[in-house]
Design a protein around this motif. Structure first.
Motif, PDB file in Angstrom:
ATOM      1  N   LYS A 129       0.837  -1.191   0.000  1.00 32.30           N
ATOM      2  CA  LYS A 129       0.000   0.000   0.000  1.00 32.30           C
ATOM      3  C   LYS A 129       0.876   1.247   0.000  1.00 32.30           C
ATOM      4  O   LYS A 129       1.836   1.350   0.766  1.00 32.30           O
ATOM      5  CB  LYS A 129      -0.899  -0.017   1.238  1.00 32.30           C
ATOM      6  N   GLY A 169      -4.241  -0.520  -2.568  1.00 30.27           N
ATOM      7  CA  GLY A 169      -3.712   0.753  -2.094  1.00 30.27           C
ATOM      8  C   GLY A 169      -2.469   1.217  -2.819  1.00 30.27           C
ATOM      9  O   GLY A 169      -1.824   2.182  -2.396  1.00 30.27           O
ATOM     10  N   THR A 184      -7.052  -5.900   1.487  1.00 23.88           N
ATOM     11  CA  THR A 184      -6.573  -4.558   1.846  1.00 23.88           C
ATOM     12  C   THR A 184      -7.736  -3.574   1.969  1.00 23.88           C
ATOM     13  O   THR A 184      -8.625  -3.543   1.122  1.00 23.88           O
ATOM     14  CB  THR A 184      -5.593  -4.033   0.791  1.00 23.88           C
ATOM     15  N   VAL A 186      -9.056   0.090   1.633  1.00 20.48           N
ATOM     16  CA  VAL A 186      -8.716   1.318   0.926  1.00 20.48           C
ATOM     17  C   VAL A 186      -9.806   2.345   1.195  1.00 20.48           C
ATOM     18  O   VAL A 186     -11.001   2.044   1.075  1.00 20.48           O
ATOM     19  CB  VAL A 186      -8.571   1.075  -0.588  1.00 20.48           C
TER      20      VAL A 186
END
Length: 530
Positions: A60, A85, A162, A164
């Motif tokens: 990220k 990310g 992830t 975001v």
């Protein structure tokens, strides 16, 4: 879920694409030649890209890059990177090799996607971009390394884990710099999706509203906010983009006919090229609803011809990379064939956008007084990449961004562009900063002094002219100097003409008086932009 609700609840533009995939999965998202990518395929394939990048170790906040012409798989890769990310950085394929090398090195991209025709350029600059570890070819037979589709399909289609959010970086576009080095403008998911606030408040203008069945021609380059912004905008709207690798008026007319194009963004030079095409009077434009245009003003005669031939609504847009695109617009109803004072403006701020005119000290100026245009909104970039000094010079503590353009607001809030504070030249919609060109020309051993200015051009709006002082005892030709420039900078930045002069005009502190150099070429013009 309606588009308005999806926009209001989204934490990133990835969420909106996922919503479209679930609710209108068979709807085309991108069309490119004979290939169509639906929203379901876009969401699934971008998940694979996200997992592939994550497996390679991309984290990220890291940058990945794309060097190539427009391609729907660019948006798939952009979306895949965004889902973990990571931040897409498209590189201007028109740049000279040293300029490409600088951007790749500056953004620290470890993964580079390369399109057809650019493998050789990338190979030449790899040694100057030491962070690049993996190169992936997108429909690039000239690239002998990893093929994008094989690479992508080797990973699962499950969504990455992830998280975001709106505050996370999403896109990094490089802008030419007044110091001769481009700067990476960082846009977040929030700045890109800032129009969702207008949607939620019912404040969108009619030409902004997403309409089911809209088809957009994506003709402007994706290394500009006009190209990538258009593609992201159609993804968010749940509509189809017909992608042109690069602007070609013949192909554009074919696509308008064959795909019932309803919306196009073009720069004025591209509109002029389209109208000059021998087939333009034969084409059926009845499905075309809006042509949005920007990057430079448009002459009234050209606008009058465009309105007559294309028969659609026109919207002038004003904005910049640093504002994630459009912040001010002149609506269709203000475009009239006979012309009007309002047509000399760029319109009024979009919902949620503040605009003011300031002096050199940052004080707000009254209506009809020329000063620098400043703007504040959630559309503003977050910063320049790894350049806090330039960021502080551009965005103040209260969030006001200095545009570098000079203009004024009238009593009704319409914005008029008067000049450019930064001496920037806009040629065919491309930003050219004199310092970049001057740095390249100074490198010629016979050049003693040089200044670069923009002069009027019927075709490009403005074109680059160099005013050059040759070293004593040396001889230098125009063609020799222009050829030298082409070896160091992109062709569109190179001078179209050269004036050889005895000395450059300077003020007592030594600053070049560009206005004196420009004045003869702009005589009779009512403003110093064309």
């Amino acid at each position: 879920m309606a588009i308005e609700a999806a926009l209001a609840e989204a934490g990133s533009f990835c969420d909106i694409v996922r919503e479209h995939a679930q609710e209108r999965g068979d709807t085309p998202a991108f069309t490119y030649g004979e290939e169509t990518i639906t929203f379901a395929e876009l969401d699934e394939n971008s998940n694979r890209v996200a997992n592939a990048l994550a497996a390679f170790g991309v984290k990220k906040g890291e940058r990945v890059a794309f060097l190539g012409k427009n391609h729907p798989l660019y948006f798939e890769a952009l979306l895949g990177a965004a889902k973990i990310g990571a931040v897409m950085t498209p590189v201007n394929w028109r740049l000279a090799a040293p300029e490409v090398a600088y951007i790749l090195d500056n953004c620290c991209a470890r993964v580079v996607f390369v399109g057809e025709g650019f493998a050789d350029v990338l190979a030449r600059v790899r040694g100057q971009a030491p962070d690049v570890e993996q190169v992936i070819g997108i429909d690039a037979p000239d690239h002998a390394g990893t093929d994008y589709r094989i690479w992508r399909d080797g990973f699962p289609a499950r969504p990455p884990a992830t998280r975001v959010g709106l505050e996370d970086d999403a896109l990094q576009l490089y802008t030419s710099g007044t110091t001769g080095r481009p700067k990476g403008a960082v846009m977040t998911h929030g700045s890109i999706l800032s129009s969702r606030d207008a949607v939620g408040q019912g404040e969108m203008r009619s030409w902004q509203e997403p309409v089911e069945g809209d088809v957009t021609l994506l003709a402007m380059p994706c290394f500009h906010i006009s190209g990538t912004g258009t593609g992201i905008g159609t993804m968010v709207a749940g509509s189809n983009s017909i992608v042109l690798p690069e602007y070609d008026p013949t192909k554009a007319l074919e696509l308008i006919e064959n795909y019932n194009i309803s919306k196009i963004f073009l720069v004025p030079a591209a509109i002029q090229i389209l109208l000059n095409h021998p087939r333009v009077k034969e084409v059926d434009f009845s499905r075309l609803k809006y042509v949005t245009y920007g990057a430079s003003p448009i002459p009234l005669e050209l606008m009058r011809e465009a309105m007559e031939v294309l028969g659609c609504g026109f919207v002038q847009m004003y904005g910049m990379t640093e504002t994630s695109g459009t912040i001010v617009a002149l609506d269709p109803e203000h475009h009239v064939p006979e012309g009007s004072p309002r047509m000399r403006s760029v319109g009024t701020p979009l919902p949620g956008v503040e605009v003011k005119i300031i002096d050199e000290e940052g004080n707000t100026l009254p209506a009809s007084t020329v000063g620098e245009i400043a703007t504040r909104s959630s559309k503003n970039m977050s910063r320049y990449w790894n350049n806090p000094e330039a960021t502080a010079e551009t965005i103040d503590e209260d969030g006001w961004l200095r545009t570098g353009d000079a203009g004024y607001l009238d009593e009704d809030g319409y914005l008029y562009i008067h000049d450019r504070v930064k001496d920037m030249i806009i040629s065919g919609g491309e930003n050219v900063y004199p310092a970049e060109v001057e740095n390249a020309l100074y490198a010629h051993p016979k050049v003693a002094d040089v200044a670069v200015i923009g002069i009027p051009s019927e075709k490009w709006g403005e074109e680059v002219k160099a005013c050059v002082v040759v070293k004593a005892g040396e001889e230098l030709t125009e063609s020799e100097l222009i050829q030298h420039a082409r070896e160091h900078i992109a062709g569109y930045k190179c001078p179209k003409s050269v004036d050889f002069i005895e000395a450059l005009p300077r003020n007592p502190s030594g600053k070049i008086l560009r206005r004196e150099l420009r004045a003869p070429y702009w005589e009779g013009k009512d403003r110093a932009v064309n």
